[in-house]
Design an enzyme around this catalytic site. Structure first.
Site, mmCIF file in Angstrom:
data_model
loop_
_atom_site.group_PDB
_atom_site.id
_atom_site.type_symbol
_atom_site.label_atom_id
_atom_site.label_comp_id
_atom_site.label_asym_id
_atom_site.label_seq_id
_atom_site.Cartn_x
_atom_site.Cartn_y
_atom_site.Cartn_z
ATOM 1 N N ASP A 236 0.607 -1.111 -0.143
ATOM 2 C CA ASP A 236 0.050 0.163 -0.218
ATOM 3 C C ASP A 236 0.789 1.266 -0.153
ATOM 4 O O ASP A 236 1.953 1.471 0.764
ATOM 5 C CB ASP A 236 -0.771 0.018 1.333
ATOM 6 C CG ASP A 236 -2.052 0.939 1.173
ATOM 7 O OD1 ASP A 236 -2.573 1.200 -0.126
ATOM 8 O OD2 ASP A 236 -2.775 1.058 2.160
ATOM 9 N N TYR B 64 1.175 5.637 -0.294
ATOM 10 C CA TYR B 64 0.844 6.923 0.456
ATOM 11 C C TYR B 64 1.025 7.934 -0.535
ATOM 12 O O TYR B 64 1.926 9.036 -0.310
ATOM 13 C CB TYR B 64 1.704 6.943 1.604
ATOM 14 C CG TYR B 64 1.243 7.933 2.718
ATOM 15 C CD1 TYR B 64 -0.064 8.103 3.275
ATOM 16 C CD2 TYR B 64 2.368 9.104 3.148
ATOM 17 C CE1 TYR B 64 -0.169 9.117 4.056
ATOM 18 C CE2 TYR B 64 1.938 10.056 4.058
ATOM 19 C CZ TYR B 64 0.525 10.118 4.467
ATOM 20 O OH TYR B 64 0.200 10.933 5.396
ATOM 21 N N HIS C 135 -3.811 14.317 0.754
ATOM 22 C CA HIS C 135 -4.225 13.459 2.180
ATOM 23 C C HIS C 135 -2.996 13.562 2.880
ATOM 24 O O HIS C 135 -3.063 13.690 4.296
ATOM 25 C CB HIS C 135 -4.225 11.970 1.646
ATOM 26 C CG HIS C 135 -4.346 10.950 2.906
ATOM 27 N ND1 HIS C 135 -5.250 10.940 3.718
ATOM 28 C CD2 HIS C 135 -3.333 9.935 3.273
ATOM 29 C CE1 HIS C 135 -5.192 10.083 4.696
ATOM 30 N NE2 HIS C 135 -3.791 9.583 4.352
ATOM 31 N N GLU D 190 -10.715 3.797 4.076
ATOM 32 C CA GLU D 190 -9.906 4.674 3.443
ATOM 33 C C GLU D 190 -10.253 4.226 1.756
ATOM 34 O O GLU D 190 -10.160 3.261 1.552
ATOM 35 C CB GLU D 190 -8.630 4.268 3.468
ATOM 36 C CG GLU D 190 -7.762 4.762 4.941
ATOM 37 C CD GLU D 190 -6.230 4.297 4.916
ATOM 38 O OE1 GLU D 190 -5.654 5.033 5.876
ATOM 39 O OE2 GLU D 190 -5.754 3.671 4.233
ATOM 40 N N GLU E 264 -9.561 4.142 -1.621
ATOM 41 C CA GLU E 264 -8.485 3.922 -2.428
ATOM 42 C C GLU E 264 -8.618 3.119 -3.712
ATOM 43 O O GLU E 264 -9.723 2.820 -3.697
ATOM 44 C CB GLU E 264 -7.291 2.709 -1.652
ATOM 45 C CG GLU E 264 -6.670 3.389 -0.379
ATOM 46 C CD GLU E 264 -5.679 2.636 0.222
ATOM 47 O OE1 GLU E 264 -4.793 2.218 -0.598
ATOM 48 O OE2 GLU E 264 -5.369 2.644 1.207
ATOM 49 N N ASP F 130 -9.181 0.175 2.476
ATOM 50 C CA ASP F 130 -8.209 -0.344 3.507
ATOM 51 C C ASP F 130 -8.660 0.088 4.770
ATOM 52 O O ASP F 130 -8.477 1.263 5.476
ATOM 53 C CB ASP F 130 -6.738 0.333 3.155
ATOM 54 C CG ASP F 130 -5.830 -0.406 3.937
ATOM 55 O OD1 ASP F 130 -5.889 -1.570 4.329
ATOM 56 O OD2 ASP F 130 -4.884 0.062 4.000
ATOM 57 N N ARG G 77 -7.661 3.745 13.654
ATOM 58 C CA ARG G 77 -6.921 4.913 13.873
ATOM 59 C C ARG G 77 -6.205 5.000 15.343
ATOM 60 O O ARG G 77 -5.007 5.430 15.332
ATOM 61 C CB ARG G 77 -7.520 6.158 13.747
ATOM 62 C CG ARG G 77 -8.312 6.511 12.205
ATOM 63 C CD ARG G 77 -7.039 6.138 11.310
ATOM 64 N NE ARG G 77 -7.709 6.444 9.817
ATOM 65 C CZ ARG G 77 -6.984 6.411 8.713
ATOM 66 N NH1 ARG G 77 -5.823 6.015 8.632
ATOM 67 N NH2 ARG G 77 -7.665 6.543 7.557
ATOM 68 N N GLN H 2 -3.646 2.328 15.244
ATOM 69 C CA GLN H 2 -2.539 2.893 14.525
ATOM 70 C C GLN H 2 -1.622 3.955 15.328
ATOM 71 O O GLN H 2 -0.673 3.729 15.166
ATOM 72 C CB GLN H 2 -3.105 3.456 13.252
ATOM 73 C CG GLN H 2 -2.227 3.705 12.143
ATOM 74 C CD GLN H 2 -2.752 4.648 10.850
ATOM 75 O OE1 GLN H 2 -3.948 4.614 10.648
ATOM 76 N NE2 GLN H 2 -1.929 4.749 9.944
ATOM 77 N N LYS I 243 -4.067 -2.041 10.527
ATOM 78 C CA LYS I 243 -4.553 -2.097 8.937
ATOM 79 C C LYS I 243 -4.461 -3.650 8.469
ATOM 80 O O LYS I 243 -5.216 -3.975 7.420
ATOM 81 C CB LYS I 243 -3.234 -1.656 8.076
ATOM 82 C CG LYS I 243 -3.097 -0.310 8.419
ATOM 83 C CD LYS I 243 -3.933 0.635 7.459
ATOM 84 C CE LYS I 243 -3.450 2.122 7.710
ATOM 85 N NZ LYS I 243 -4.586 2.940 6.866
ATOM 86 N N THR J 132 -9.023 -5.623 4.106
ATOM 87 C CA THR J 132 -8.740 -4.761 2.919
ATOM 88 C C THR J 132 -9.719 -5.214 1.897
ATOM 89 O O THR J 132 -9.680 -6.467 1.425
ATOM 90 C CB THR J 132 -7.415 -4.820 2.427
ATOM 91 O OG1 THR J 132 -6.430 -4.340 3.720
ATOM 92 C CG2 THR J 132 -7.346 -3.793 1.454
ATOM 93 N N GLU K 73 -10.152 12.282 8.126
ATOM 94 C CA GLU K 73 -9.791 13.694 7.419
ATOM 95 C C GLU K 73 -11.366 14.527 7.395
ATOM 96 O O GLU K 73 -11.331 15.633 7.405
ATOM 97 C CB GLU K 73 -9.417 13.502 5.981
ATOM 98 C CG GLU K 73 -7.987 13.482 5.635
ATOM 99 C CD GLU K 73 -7.601 13.332 4.290
ATOM 100 O OE1 GLU K 73 -7.262 14.126 3.473
ATOM 101 O OE2 GLU K 73 -7.378 11.843 3.753
#
Length: 427
Positions: A132, A134, A139, A205, A207, A239, A243, A246, A259, A263, A370
């Site tokens: 994965d 970034y 973001h 997420e 993606e 994904d 949080r 994490q 994570k 997924t 976000e």
């Protein structure tokens, strides 16, 4: 170009698309490879001898044929671009309005065409490895503002290489698979020890991901001029992210249990040939990237993306994000080339995720962290419903499509429901 099968103009699965997937039915539990066309799935095992008569596919015996006895697309993907192109041409011809081979053969149509409403979709590939990235600048800058507001907008390496980490392939699941809220260690109060229990800040997420066709030998990097020949197609990807887990575990090695919860990927793989009409300008990259990452041909795509949230107390789903894949800073060619630049070997079916896709506006942010700005600005889901992070029972659905005014190429849906945490200590 039209099909003899009626395809609604707003269908994701036009004759110009023809994405590949793996399906079964209640009456035939054998997994087999199919292609989506309108509201139907074309069973390729039923038509292989009839429509795939070109030199690349006809030379293969039944054991090696990618559509006859395979339960994943790996065998087809590793054959490479000449075979992919031949198969796509044969499928478009066979399904076109002017071709009688299927149109006028009722018995074959009855065997080969299955209603999408009757199919069970499966993971389309055997995924050996999952990486994965970034790669969304919007973001990355938003995360930096939330957690390190006094630092520079990006880390010192971000504009020089596509950052990524190795994810957990075993927990990649097909759309429709529900995900349990994870248990894990968190530390909300820095004056106290960490505690173990259900995640309190569960997130999605937005993606996309691409899948590797032919791989490379260990020690043999893939140059950027050849990268496109190793990219088979794309899927939507969620994904799922814990949080608070994490935040506690991420230093110094990056995400781990936060994570590997799950997924989700969409079941239909849209090929790069189908996406070619929607290519758009590459992002402007400054400072100039290293020589091995430079390419001047366009390899960015105008793919409209949407996220729906449907809570148990909501009468209908509510759109909480509208974004676009074209907002990515690093291209898929650059991601693949960097991944192999040290000689790392990729294999057919490997999955490479984009990272969270966020646009420049508030409503185009690609995750709840976000959208709610770390929980300080609740998301309005209509009718008085608000969210900061996901609640048990929430269903998240990703959608994506391209449309040039003449035809539509879409990905279908990538959906999953968040289930309550398992009572760890009752086991």
């Amino acid at each position: 170009m039209e099909s003899f099968i009626s395809v609604d103009r707003q269908s994701d699965f036009s004759l110009q698309n023809l994405p590949y997937g793996v399906f079964s039915t209640a009456s035939n539990k054998r997994k087999r490879i199919g292609v989506a066309i309108g509201n139907f799935v074309l069973d390729l095992s039923a038509v292989s001898d009839v429509i795939f008569t070109g030199p690349e596919l006809s030379k293969l015996n039944d054991q090696d044929h990618p559509f006859k006895n395979q339960e994943t697309l790996n065998a087809f993907m590793k054959l490479g671009r000449p075979t992919w192109t031949e198969a796509r041409g044969a499928l478009q011809k066979a399904l076109s309005a002017n071709e009688p081979i299927l149109r006028d053969n009722q018995e074959l149509r009855d065997r080969a065409l299955v209603k999408q409403s009757e199919v069970i979709m499966h993971i389309p590939v055997a995924i050996g490895d999952y990486t994965d990235f970034y790669s969304s600048r919007n973001h990355a800058e938003n995360v930096r503002k939330m957690f390190q507001p006094n630092e520079s907008p990006l880390g010192p390496n971000w504009l020089h290489l596509p950052i990524g980490y190795h994810g957990r392939a075993s927990s990649v699941v097909v759309s429709g698979t529900d995900i349990h809220r994870p248990n894990g260690q968190t530390r909300s109060d820095e004056t106290k020890p960490p505690v173990f229990g259900p995640c309190k800040l569960m997130d999605f997420e937005l993606e996309m991901a691409f899948l590797i066709g032919p791989g490379n030998e260990l020690g043999s990097p893939i140059p950027i001029a050849d990268a496109e020949n190793h990219i088979f197609g794309m899927v939507l990807m969620n994904d799922w992210s814990a949080r608070d887990i994490q935040k506690w575990e991420i230093q110094p090695l990056g995400p781990f249990l936060s994570k590997s919860i799950g997924t989700s990927i969409s079941p239909w793989i849209v090929t790069m040939d189908a996406l070619a009409p929607f290519v758009t300008a590459n992002p402007v990259q400054f400072p100039e990237v290293a020589q091995y990452l430079r390419h001047t041909d366009r390899f960015n795509f105008d793919i409209k993306l949407q996220v729906e949230l449907h809570g148990e107390e909501m009468r209908e789903p509510h759109v909480i994000s509208n974004s676009n894949f074209k907002h990515m800073y690093w291209t898929m060619k650059q991601q693949l080339t960097h991944h192999t630049s040290n000689g790392c070997n990729l294999r057919p079916g490997d999955l490479l995720g984009s990272g969270t896709i966020s646009g420049p506006t508030k409503d185009s942010r690609g995750c709840m962290m976000e959208l709610s700005w770390k929980g300080t600005d609740p998301i309005d889901c209509g009718n008085g419903v608000k969210r900061t992070f996901l609640r048990d029972g929430d269903r998240v659905t990703l959608k994506g499509h391209c449309d040039n005014g003449e035809f539509r190429v879409g990905f279908g849906e990538c959906t999953g429901k968040l289930l309550p945490a398992i009572d760890y200590f009752s086991k």
